[in-house]
Design an enzyme around this catalytic site. Structure first.
Site, PDB file in Angstrom:
ATOM      1  N   ARG A 245       0.997  -0.943   0.215  1.00  0.00           N
ATOM      2  CA  ARG A 245       0.095  -0.179   0.243  1.00  0.00           C
ATOM      3  C   ARG A 245       0.826   1.171   0.201  1.00  0.00           C
ATOM      4  NH1 ARG A 245      -2.898  -2.415  -1.127  1.00  0.00           N
ATOM      5  NH2 ARG A 245      -5.277  -3.018  -0.206  1.00  0.00           N
ATOM      6  N   GLU A 274      -2.902   7.750  -5.875  1.00  0.00           N
ATOM      7  CA  GLU A 274      -2.578   6.662  -7.732  1.00  0.00           C
ATOM      8  C   GLU A 274      -4.111   7.302  -8.447  1.00  0.00           C
ATOM      9  OE1 GLU A 274      -4.279   3.529  -5.872  1.00  0.00           O
ATOM     10  OE2 GLU A 274      -1.275   3.535  -4.900  1.00  0.00           O
ATOM     11  N   HIS A 293      -0.855   0.332  -9.598  1.00  0.00           N
ATOM     12  CA  HIS A 293      -1.944  -0.515  -8.520  1.00  0.00           C
ATOM     13  C   HIS A 293      -2.262  -1.257  -8.694  1.00  0.00           C
ATOM     14  CE1 HIS A 293      -3.487  -0.366  -4.173  1.00  0.00           C
ATOM     15  NE2 HIS A 293      -3.402  -1.428  -4.759  1.00  0.00           N
TER      16      HIS A 293
END
Length: 343
Positions: A245, A274, A293
């Protein structure tokens, strides 16, 4: 049979297997609310729900639809918040627990995809595949030796976290001939060994590993854990990988460690924001493998996670205790509320 139990999700994309599984239950209805454009209609759908299946994508879901204390207060019949992934950055777990709301995630559903992504980053960075690919697209005349990399066989991989993903990474790494160290405060040393790694402290992982790969949750204990001091402890020439994360590592400190030459490269799948801005300094470095991600975003993983989520919700609404309960301490209060709300 008239549906008496209500599940709600947003209109963000979700593998259709989720809706298909919920639809097979005659006593469960599914509501889908718009995340943009009609907040009033969204609240009408959410207000009476028993289960809120919330997107885990913190930078895709508008913040008013995060499972916060405010949202929970506006949904008095809410019994469970179900995260759409292994992470639950969009869920205020303490607020849910205080309200007697169970929180579940889908841990392990995308573990194979994340593990494969981790090894792909390690191999690409070690063998300088990115540098070679980029140079071939813009120039000629350089020698193969200029982009010569290293084998990973015989090197050491240090895992920070050895849960579902870390265990699979360890298995793949051993197939490539790597020695594997792992640190995890939630896993006893003998279980770490059973999962295929040598138990170690965080300091040992940092100091002894040629690759350091993060596979831990983001919480108060891990936020900014990999800072400038942690990068300085890593071996000169080591490679840093994270598919965990954003926020567990300090991005500015990583930039400095790469610019100084202390680290040889980094594979970054998760970011503070992100996607990161185009002018992010890490994106300008040829020795950084940057992804959006999407380590756990494959067709197989998305289907698997959606199927697990739907099955867990169906079982919970039938009276079962979910196997992926994030806040187990809530269970007595949840059971009392469930009896009161559903009978």
């Amino acid at each position: 049979m008239t549906p008496t139990k209500r599940v709600v999700r947003s209109d963000l994309w979700l593998n259709p297997v989720f809706d298909e599984r919920i639809a097979r239950e005659q006593d469960i209805s599914l509501g889908i609310f718009p995340v943009r454009g009609n907040d009033a209609a969204a609240w009408d759908i959410l207000a009476g729900t028993h289960v809120y299946h919330v997107s885990a994508a913190k930078d895709e879901l508008p913040k008013q639809w995060f499972a916060t204390g405010e949202l929970v207060a506006r949904c008095p019949q809410l019994l469970c918040v179900s995260s759409s992934g292994a992470g639950y950055d969009t869920v205020d777990v303490p607020a849910c627990t205080a309200a007697g709301v169970a929180v579940v995630n889908q841990a392990g559903g995308n573990a194979d995809s994340v593990a494969e992504h981790t090894l792909a980053m390690m191999l690409s960075l070690s063998r300088h595949m990115l540098q070679c690919d980029r140079r071939m697209r813009r120039e000629t005349g350089f020698s193969r030796e200029e982009v010569m990399g290293h084998e990973i066989k015989g090197l050491t991989l240090g895992l920070v976290g050895i849960g579902n993903v870390g265990t699979r990474v360890a298995r793949l790494a051993r197939a490539f001939g790597l020695e594997v160290l792992a640190t995890d405060p939630y896993v006893p040393p003998e279980e770490i060994a059973r999962r295929g790694a040598k138990p170690a402290s965080l300091q040992q992982v940092l100091e002894q590993s040629d690759f350091v790969s993060l596979h831990c949750p983001r919480d108060a204990s891990t936020l900014k854990m990999i800072d400038a001091a942690a990068f300085a402890r890593m071996k000169k020439g080591a490679i840093f990988i994270t598919t965990a994360r954003g926020g567990i590592h300090e991005e500015a400190a990583l930039v400095a460690a790469l610019q100084s030459g202390h680290l040889a490269g980094a594979g970054i799948d998760v970011w503070d924001r992100e996607p990161p801005p185009l002018d992010h300094p890490l994106l300008a470095m040829d020795n950084v493998f940057a992804t959006f991600h999407n380590a756990g975003v494959t067709h197989e993983a998305r289907r698997n996670v959606a199927a697990i989520a739907a099955e867990q919700i169906v079982d919970l609404l039938a009276g079962g205790k979910p196997p992926r309960l994030v806040n187990p301490e809530v269970w007595p209060a949840y059971v009392e509320r469930r009896v009161r709300i559903l009978g």
